[in-house]
Design a protein around this motif. Structure first.
Motif, PDB file in Angstrom:
ATOM      1  N   ILE A 176       0.825  -1.202   0.000  1.00 52.44           N
ATOM      2  CA  ILE A 176       0.000   0.000   0.000  1.00 52.44           C
ATOM      3  C   ILE A 176       0.865   1.261   0.000  1.00 52.44           C
ATOM      4  N   LEU A 177       1.955   1.226   0.768  1.00 57.23           N
ATOM      5  CA  LEU A 177       2.834   2.384   0.890  1.00 57.23           C
ATOM      6  C   LEU A 177       4.261   1.915   1.087  1.00 57.23           C
ATOM      7  N   GLN A 178       5.156   2.550   0.357  1.00 54.78           N
ATOM      8  CA  GLN A 178       6.578   2.325   0.570  1.00 54.78           C
ATOM      9  C   GLN A 178       7.295   3.650   0.444  1.00 54.78           C
ATOM     10  N   GLY A 179       8.177   3.938   1.381  1.00 53.88           N
ATOM     11  CA  GLY A 179       8.898   5.195   1.349  1.00 53.88           C
ATOM     12  C   GLY A 179      10.207   5.101   2.096  1.00 53.88           C
ATOM     13  N   SER A 180      11.093   6.053   1.847  1.00 55.41           N
ATOM     14  CA  SER A 180      12.376   6.085   2.540  1.00 55.41           C
ATOM     15  C   SER A 180      12.876   7.512   2.615  1.00 55.41           C
ATOM     16  N   ALA A 181      13.704   7.769   3.621  1.00 56.63           N
ATOM     17  CA  ALA A 181      14.364   9.064   3.786  1.00 56.63           C
ATOM     18  C   ALA A 181      15.743   8.799   4.367  1.00 56.63           C
ATOM     19  N   LEU A 182      16.780   9.282   3.672  1.00 49.41           N
ATOM     20  CA  LEU A 182      18.149   9.033   4.094  1.00 49.41           C
ATOM     21  C   LEU A 182      18.972  10.309   4.010  1.00 49.41           C
ATOM     22  N   ILE A 183      20.055  10.324   4.795  1.00 46.79           N
ATOM     23  CA  ILE A 183      21.005  11.428   4.781  1.00 46.79           C
ATOM     24  C   ILE A 183      22.398  10.828   4.813  1.00 46.79           C
ATOM     25  N   ASN A 184      23.364  11.492   4.145  1.00 46.96           N
ATOM     26  CA  ASN A 184      24.713  10.947   4.151  1.00 46.96           C
ATOM     27  C   ASN A 184      25.672  11.827   4.935  1.00 46.96           C
ATOM     28  N   ASP A 185      26.941  11.446   4.935  1.00 49.70           N
ATOM     29  CA  ASP A 185      27.921  12.146   5.757  1.00 49.70           C
ATOM     30  C   ASP A 185      28.319  13.507   5.182  1.00 49.70           C
ATOM     31  N   ARG A 186      27.769  13.879   4.029  1.00 51.65           N
ATOM     32  CA  ARG A 186      27.948  15.240   3.506  1.00 51.65           C
ATOM     33  C   ARG A 186      26.655  16.050   3.635  1.00 51.65           C
ATOM     34  N   SER A 187      25.713  15.531   4.426  1.00 50.12           N
ATOM     35  CA  SER A 187      24.407  16.155   4.661  1.00 50.12           C
ATOM     36  C   SER A 187      23.547  16.205   3.411  1.00 50.12           C
ATOM     37  N   GLU A 188      23.819  15.352   2.451  1.00 50.79           N
ATOM     38  CA  GLU A 188      22.958  15.220   1.286  1.00 50.79           C
ATOM     39  C   GLU A 188      21.773  14.330   1.642  1.00 50.79           C
ATOM     40  N   THR A 189      20.659  14.546   0.986  1.00 55.09           N
ATOM     41  CA  THR A 189      19.442  13.816   1.348  1.00 55.09           C
ATOM     42  C   THR A 189      18.859  13.102   0.125  1.00 55.09           C
ATOM     43  N   GLN A 190      18.133  12.038   0.424  1.00 51.49           N
ATOM     44  CA  GLN A 190      17.446  11.260  -0.601  1.00 51.49           C
ATOM     45  C   GLN A 190      16.128  10.785  -0.004  1.00 51.49           C
ATOM     46  N   ALA A 191      15.034  11.106  -0.657  1.00 47.97           N
ATOM     47  CA  ALA A 191      13.719  10.751  -0.130  1.00 47.97           C
ATOM     48  C   ALA A 191      12.817  10.287  -1.265  1.00 47.97           C
ATOM     49  N   SER A 192      11.961   9.330  -0.953  1.00 43.91           N
ATOM     50  CA  SER A 192      11.005   8.845  -1.950  1.00 43.91           C
ATOM     51  C   SER A 192       9.778   8.305  -1.233  1.00 43.91           C
ATOM     52  N   ALA A 193       8.645   8.315  -1.938  1.00 44.22           N
ATOM     53  CA  ALA A 193       7.398   7.764  -1.410  1.00 44.22           C
ATOM     54  C   ALA A 193       6.574   7.237  -2.568  1.00 44.22           C
ATOM     55  N   THR A 194       5.990   6.064  -2.377  1.00 47.09           N
ATOM     56  CA  THR A 194       5.169   5.433  -3.408  1.00 47.09           C
ATOM     57  C   THR A 194       3.935   4.825  -2.748  1.00 47.09           C
ATOM     58  N   ILE A 195       2.770   5.102  -3.308  1.00 47.59           N
ATOM     59  CA  ILE A 195       1.548   4.444  -2.860  1.00 47.59           C
ATOM     60  C   ILE A 195       1.015   3.600  -4.015  1.00 47.59           C
ATOM     61  N   ALA A 196       0.442   2.450  -3.681  1.00 46.24           N
ATOM     62  CA  ALA A 196      -0.047   1.537  -4.720  1.00 46.24           C
ATOM     63  C   ALA A 196      -1.335   0.861  -4.259  1.00 46.24           C
ATOM     64  N   PRO A 197      -2.422   1.606  -4.142  1.00 49.62           N
ATOM     65  CA  PRO A 197      -3.682   0.990  -3.704  1.00 49.62           C
ATOM     66  C   PRO A 197      -4.345   0.202  -4.835  1.00 49.62           C
ATOM     67  N   LYS A 198      -5.014  -0.879  -4.451  1.00 53.51           N
ATOM     68  CA  LYS A 198      -5.850  -1.608  -5.393  1.00 53.51           C
ATOM     69  C   LYS A 198      -7.221  -0.951  -5.413  1.00 53.51           C
ATOM     70  N   LEU A 199      -7.730  -0.698  -6.593  1.00 50.56           N
ATOM     71  CA  LEU A 199      -9.013  -0.027  -6.750  1.00 50.56           C
ATOM     72  C   LEU A 199      -9.895  -0.894  -7.646  1.00 50.56           C
ATOM     73  N   GLY A 200     -10.860  -1.553  -7.055  1.00 53.49           N
ATOM     74  CA  GLY A 200     -11.666  -2.487  -7.812  1.00 53.49           C
ATOM     75  C   GLY A 200     -10.792  -3.607  -8.342  1.00 53.49           C
ATOM     76  N   ALA A 201     -10.897  -3.886  -9.618  1.00 53.88           N
ATOM     77  CA  ALA A 201     -10.066  -4.905 -10.232  1.00 53.88           C
ATOM     78  C   ALA A 201      -8.761  -4.330 -10.766  1.00 53.88           C
ATOM     79  N   GLY A 202      -8.555  -3.022 -10.655  1.00 52.99           N
ATOM     80  CA  GLY A 202      -7.344  -2.393 -11.136  1.00 52.99           C
ATOM     81  C   GLY A 202      -6.513  -1.851  -9.997  1.00 52.99           C
ATOM     82  N   PHE A 203      -5.573  -0.978 -10.318  1.00 54.60           N
ATOM     83  CA  PHE A 203      -4.748  -0.385  -9.272  1.00 54.60           C
ATOM     84  C   PHE A 203      -4.144   0.920  -9.766  1.00 54.60           C
ATOM     85  N   LEU A 204      -3.626   1.674  -8.811  1.00 54.61           N
ATOM     86  CA  LEU A 204      -2.963   2.950  -9.051  1.00 54.61           C
ATOM     87  C   LEU A 204      -1.604   2.913  -8.375  1.00 54.61           C
TER      88      LEU A 204
END
Length: 676
Positions: A176-204
């Motif tokens: 249903i949901l997958q996400g992450s947030a990270l930081i490195n030793d140079r204070s750089e950041t990386q973030a992502s989020a994904t939702i994948a609900p099933k809707l009826g017989a299909g999905f988004l």
């Protein structure tokens, strides 16, 4: 982010279509399904034919795709030995226009000789031929299939070195949901989020990612100047994908992708930007008469500021490079018997690109307005059949392409408005035929033998045809008379399964790209894009995979003897620039329980040459990466990543001693959430 006027309508139409699908899905399911019989949608294209293993294929599964040390898709692809970009830099520190994709050491320039597909859509920039790696989030993918060689069959033109097929994931892989947030030793950041609900017989599936940071020093310490800068980057990507059934055997897929990327390379003010939007609609039928119909539209833009390495002043403003591409594919698989998979299809790609750039003098004033560009098209027709004869599977197919290169021009205007150069190039067109054939013999449950022969083609890019460029102190001239490249190749291999958990493979190949486009040195500081006689690569590729449940090992190596064949003695028999003889990758992972992962990846890339005359060497490099994921509470997991643990010096450019460096030792820490 602005959307070119010609793209707004289809772009918005795809968005509206995706939204409409979400509301229509339950109704579609109710009308088309028999009582008690569920409708299953996959979100993928048609299944591969039984003869796919006749070619040298390596698949990267999702658990490896989402667990790289950098979180970058090009890092994932590096696990396939023989994959390379023009330079060793990744999409945080390279100029985007240098990031082509190549396999089997058939490189030598920055354009892609490998066809890269995302859910069937070619993703290479139509003007330059580079791959927008920062736009492709690994978390969105279910798998990546890499075919080294294989020629131009049903894949489409452009696959002279191979094909990389990326397939998007659905709710079953993402949750249903997958996400992450990270930081490195140079204070750089990386973030992502994904939702994948099933809707009826299909999905988004809806997904966003954002990476940013001040970057590392690409310039060695002893070569830095007050104007030197870190390789800062700021990139984002967003996608929306909807899948819904139209009947029990037919599904509709709608996708939209948008991205933006900003980078700084070597000097303050040496900034590049790339952005793009893409929309596609696909209808897949899995009944007796199987079919796959796909249409897409793309818009991309690129800009770049060049800073002098001696005066540190702006010397060139590549102000805009707007490009568009419209295309599609239609494939039919008629029911011709259980022993045959017959594919009949056609594909089309129309592209247009324009460049505006402003050169500057030492006083800081621009000296001209230069424009260049043109149009290209490729219309292909193909037929291919896989024939199963017990333990033997045969495959053969042919393809015909009608290509055009039209409306090419180069125009320069002085600041006073005086036209100083106005070249219009003759339109060109032609037909080109290609074919491929192969077999795979399952000699026993443990041994399979395979062999294949094939041809292919690639049109020179608009960049190669019409745009000169400077990487100080070398000027590379364009060539509007470049001919299409042609591939001739054959290979043989063996796959062995001595144990259920162990797979070994070995492939020997001989591939030749005739009329290969190369940057040929004319003098000490001048090069020109030319068709050399050929780039000829012979070699062996090996892979090993072990899956014991809690312990997994994946390894890949490639040894290639690649030579340029040219009329002049200075270039003939030399190795293509930026191509190593040997490359290897090995990943060992321990998965003691659900959600746990401890992995280490060792990679080696052999020495390469910066230039076509083998003057400047890029030394061999061996790197060690690490990845750790530990569940901490409920859906939360701790993620630790390490790039280049040994802090190996990776030289990515060496121009007469002027050096650029790749990623140093970098540590990441963060959290990942996964809701099922």
């Amino acid at each position: 982010m602005s959307i070119p006027a010609g793209i707004r309508l289809p772009y918005r139409a795809a968005l509206l279509t995706g939204a409409a699908l979400l509301f229509a899905t339950p109704a579609l399911a109710d009308e088309s399904a028999e009582p008690g019989r569920p409708i299953i949608v996959t979100g993928h294209g048609l299944e591969s034919g039984p003869a796919t293993p006749a070619y040298d294929v390596q698949t990267i599964e999702r658990d490896a795709v989402i667990a790289s040390a950098s979180g970058r898709i090009e890092d994932v692809l590096n696990s396939v030995a023989g994959f390379s970009q023009f330079r060793r830099s990744d999409s945080r520190s390279a100029n985007p226009s240098s990031q082509g994709a190549t396999l089997r050491a058939l490189g030598g320039n920055a354009s892609s000789r490998t066809l890269v597909l995302l859910d069937g859509v070619p993703v290479a920039n139509p003007f330059f031929g580079y791959i927008p790696y920062s736009a492709i989030a690994p978390e969105r993918l279910s798998s990546i299939r890499v075919t080294r060689g294989g020629g131009s069959g049903a894949f489409g033109s452009g696959a002279v070195a191979g094909t990389i097929e990326m397939t998007s994931a659905g709710p079953d892989q993402i949750g249903i949901l997958q996400g992450s947030a990270l930081i490195n030793d140079r204070s750089e950041t990386q973030a992502s989020a994904t939702i994948a609900p099933k809707l009826g017989a299909g999905f988004l599936v809806a997904s966003v990612q954002w990476d940013r940071g001040e970057g590392f020093w690409t310039t060695p310490k002893d070569q830095r100047a007050p104007a030197s800068a870190r390789a800062a980057y700021d990139s984002w990507s967003a996608s929306l994908r909807a899948v819904a059934p139209l009947s029990e055997s037919v599904e509709l897929q709608a996708s939209v992708l948008a991205y933006g990327d900003e980078r700084t390379l070597r000097f303050k003010g040496a900034d590049s930007t790339s952005e793009g939007q893409q929309a596609s609609l696909r209808v897949v039928g899995r009944g007796d008469w199987q079919f796959d119909v796909l249409g897409y539209v793309q818009a991309q833009d690129f800009s770049n500021i060049v800073i002098s390495s001696s005066t540190f002043a702006k010397t060139l403003d590549q102000h805009r490079t707007p490009t568009t591409a419209i295309g599609g594919k239609a494939e039919l698989r008629p029911p011709v018997g259980e022993d045959h998979v017959l594919r009949i299809g056609t594909d089309l790609r129309l592209s247009d690109g324009r460049l505006l750039e402003l050169p500057y003098n030492a006083a800081g004033a621009f000296t001209a307005a230069r424009r260049a560009g043109g149009n290209q098209s490729d219309l292909g027709f193909y037929v291919e059949d896989d024939w199963t004869l017990g333990d033997l599977v045969l495959t053969a197919g042919g393809r015909a392409d009608r290509w055009t290169i039209r409306n090419g021009f180069y125009r320069a205007v002085s600041p006073a408005g005086v036209v100083t150069q106005d070249d219009a190039y003759a339109n060109r067109s032609g037909w080109m035929g290609n074919g491929r054939a192969g077999l795979v013999w399952h000699a026993s449950k443990a041994v399979s033998l395979r062999a294949a022969a094939y041809t292919g083609m690639r049109l020179p890019t608009l960049n190669e045809l019409y745009r000169p460029f400077v990487v100080f102190p070398v000027t590379t001239e364009a060539n509007p008379n470049l001919k299409p490249e042609r591939l001739r190749g054959y290979e043989a291999g063996i796959d062995v399964h001595p144990l259920e958990a162990l797979t070994l493979s070995l492939t020997a190949f001989d591939n030749k790209v005739k009329d290969a486009v190369a940057n040929v040195t004319l003098s000490g500081t001048t090069r020109e894009r030319q068709n050399v006689n050929a780039v000829h690569a012979r070699g062996v590729e090996a892979a090993a995979a072990l899956d014991l449940g809690t312990v997994r090992f994946d390894g890949s190596l490639a040894w290639t003897d690649a030579k340029v064949r040219a009329d002049g003695p200075d270039l003939d028999a030399r190795r293509p620039s930026q191509t190593p003889k040997f490359a290897a990758s090995a990943t060992l992972a321990w998965l003691p329980a659900e959600g746990w992962r401890f992995a280490a990846t060792l990679r080696h890339v052999g020495a390469q040459y910066e230039d076509d005359l083998e003057t400047y060497v890029l030394p061999a490099a061996t790197t060690l990466d690490g990845y750790v994921q530990v569940p901490v509470a409920g859906p939360l997991s701790l993620v630790l990543r390490a790039e280049n643990l040994t802090d190996e010096t990776i030289v990515t450019r060496n121009q007469n001693g002027s050096i650029d460096l790749g990623t140093p030792r970098t540590f990441w820490a963060g959290l990942r959430v996964a809701l099922r």
